[in-house]
Motif scaffolding. Structure first.
Motif, PDB file in Angstrom:
ATOM      1  N   CYS A 121       8.777  10.460  20.176  1.00 44.21           N
ATOM      2  CA  CYS A 121       9.888  11.313  19.809  1.00 44.21           C
ATOM      3  C   CYS A 121       9.319  11.841  18.229  1.00 44.21           C
ATOM      4  O   CYS A 121       8.811  11.259  18.205  1.00 44.21           O
ATOM      5  N   GLN A 126      11.266   5.145  30.077  1.00 47.03           N
ATOM      6  CA  GLN A 126      10.086   4.941  29.878  1.00 47.03           C
ATOM      7  C   GLN A 126      10.377   3.837  28.933  1.00 47.03           C
ATOM      8  O   GLN A 126      10.769   3.243  28.305  1.00 47.03           O
ATOM      9  N   ILE A 148       9.638   3.148  21.157  1.00 43.76           N
ATOM     10  CA  ILE A 148      10.366   4.351  20.511  1.00 43.76           C
ATOM     11  C   ILE A 148       9.100   4.155  18.942  1.00 43.76           C
ATOM     12  O   ILE A 148       8.604   3.904  18.518  1.00 43.76           O
ATOM     13  N   GLU A 172      15.389  13.565  17.979  1.00 44.01           N
ATOM     14  CA  GLU A 172      14.594  13.186  19.120  1.00 44.01           C
ATOM     15  C   GLU A 172      15.661  11.549  19.644  1.00 44.01           C
ATOM     16  O   GLU A 172      14.897  10.659  18.880  1.00 44.01           O
ATOM     17  N   ALA A 173      15.851  11.046  20.885  1.00 42.37           N
ATOM     18  CA  ALA A 173      15.779  10.244  21.830  1.00 42.37           C
ATOM     19  C   ALA A 173      16.721   8.515  20.221  1.00 42.37           C
ATOM     20  O   ALA A 173      15.723   7.851  19.677  1.00 42.37           O
ATOM     21  N   ASP A 206      13.918   9.653  30.074  1.00 41.89           N
ATOM     22  CA  ASP A 206      13.717   9.132  28.917  1.00 41.89           C
ATOM     23  C   ASP A 206      14.010   7.577  28.738  1.00 41.89           C
ATOM     24  O   ASP A 206      13.277   6.816  28.328  1.00 41.89           O
ATOM     25  N   HIS A 236       3.495   5.521  29.542  1.00 44.43           N
ATOM     26  CA  HIS A 236       4.601   6.230  27.848  1.00 44.43           C
ATOM     27  C   HIS A 236       4.857   7.835  28.794  1.00 44.43           C
ATOM     28  O   HIS A 236       5.034   8.539  29.523  1.00 44.43           O
ATOM     29  N   ASP A 267      17.907   5.692  20.458  1.00 46.44           N
ATOM     30  CA  ASP A 267      17.567   4.827  21.787  1.00 46.44           C
ATOM     31  C   ASP A 267      18.021   4.133  21.478  1.00 46.44           C
ATOM     32  O   ASP A 267      17.554   2.931  20.611  1.00 46.44           O
ATOM     33  N   LEU A 276       8.669   6.002  24.449  1.00 45.57           N
ATOM     34  CA  LEU A 276       8.784   6.969  23.835  1.00 45.57           C
ATOM     35  C   LEU A 276       8.497   7.866  23.221  1.00 45.57           C
ATOM     36  O   LEU A 276       8.956   7.135  22.381  1.00 45.57           O
ATOM     37  N   ARG A 334       6.805  12.418  26.751  1.00 50.28           N
ATOM     38  CA  ARG A 334       7.631  12.672  25.715  1.00 50.28           C
ATOM     39  C   ARG A 334       9.500  12.522  25.492  1.00 50.28           C
ATOM     40  O   ARG A 334       9.291  12.517  26.476  1.00 50.28           O
ATOM     41  N   ALA A 335       9.840  12.671  24.629  1.00 48.94           N
ATOM     42  CA  ALA A 335      11.072  12.369  24.679  1.00 48.94           C
ATOM     43  C   ALA A 335      11.818  13.946  24.312  1.00 48.94           C
ATOM     44  O   ALA A 335      11.107  15.090  24.900  1.00 48.94           O
TER      45      ALA A 335
END
Length: 154
Positions: A76, A71, A33, A80-81, A68, A60, A83, A74, A62-63
Motif C-alpha cells: 500500500c 491478504q 503491510i 491506503e490500508a 484487502d 500478496h 489496517d 498487502l 495491492r491495496a
C-alpha cells in the motif's frame, strides 16, 4: 509499544531482502503491510513478489482490492490500508511511519538503501523520532552476506 528494526541495505537489494523479511514475519504468523511512497515502487515490488522462485512464493495483494482484509501481505501507499489487524508493517522507499503506528504493531521494519545519502538521512530522522517517542529500535547492517545487529536503543 512494538519494536522497530532498521535494515541498512548494502549487499542485497530491496527485491531480495523484502521477501526474506516477509517470510520471517509470515513464519511468526503475522499479517504484513508493506508501505511504499509511490505506485511505481509498489508495482515493481508486486511483480518481484509474483515472479520470485517457486519455493519462495509469497501470496500478496495491492491495496484497494475487494479482498484487502484477507491478504496475508498487502502492498500500500501512504494513506491506503490503515489496517489495525496487521502485526507487521514494513516501510520501504522512504515512506513515513508514525510512533502511534509502532505502538499498534508487533514489529515495524524500515528498509533503506545504504548507498543513497537522502535515504540514510531519512532513516536517521526516523530513528530519532521513533526512539524519542519510546519505541525500541534495532539497527541491522549487512556484513559478508549476513545481517548483524549494530545498535539498539535503550
Amino acid at each position: 509499544m512494538g519494536q522497530t528494526y532498521f535494515y541498512h541495505l548494502t549487499e542485497s537489494p530491496l527485491s531480495q531482502t523484502l521477501p526474506m523479511l516477509i517470510g520471517k514475519a509470515r513464519g511468526a504468523g503475522w499479517r504484513v503491510i508493506v508501505r511504499g511512497p509511490s505506485a511505481d515502487l509498489l508495482d515493481d515490488l508486486d511483480k518481484s513478489l509474483w515472479l520470485g522462485a517457486q519455493d519462495s512464493f509469497l501470496p500478496h495483494g495491492r491495496a484497494g482490492g475487494a479482498h484487502d482484509a484477507l491478504q496475508p501481505v498487502l502492498l500500500c501507499a501512504p494513506g491506503e490500508a490503515a489496517d489495525e489487524e496487521a502485526e507487521c508493517l514494513m516501510i520501504v522507499g522512504g515512506a513515513d511511519v508514525a510512533p502511534d503506528e509502532v505502538a499498534k504493531r508487533e514489529r515495524v521494519c524500515i528498509l533503506f538503501d545504504g548507498f543513497d545519502g537522502a535515504a540514510l538521512e531519512h532513516a536517521r530522522g526516523q530513528w530519532k523520532t521513533l526512539t524519542k517517542a519510546g519505541a525500541v529500535a534495532q539497527y541491522w547492517a549487512q556484513e559478508d552476506g549476513r545481517w548483524t545487529k549494530k545498535a539498539e536503543s535503550g
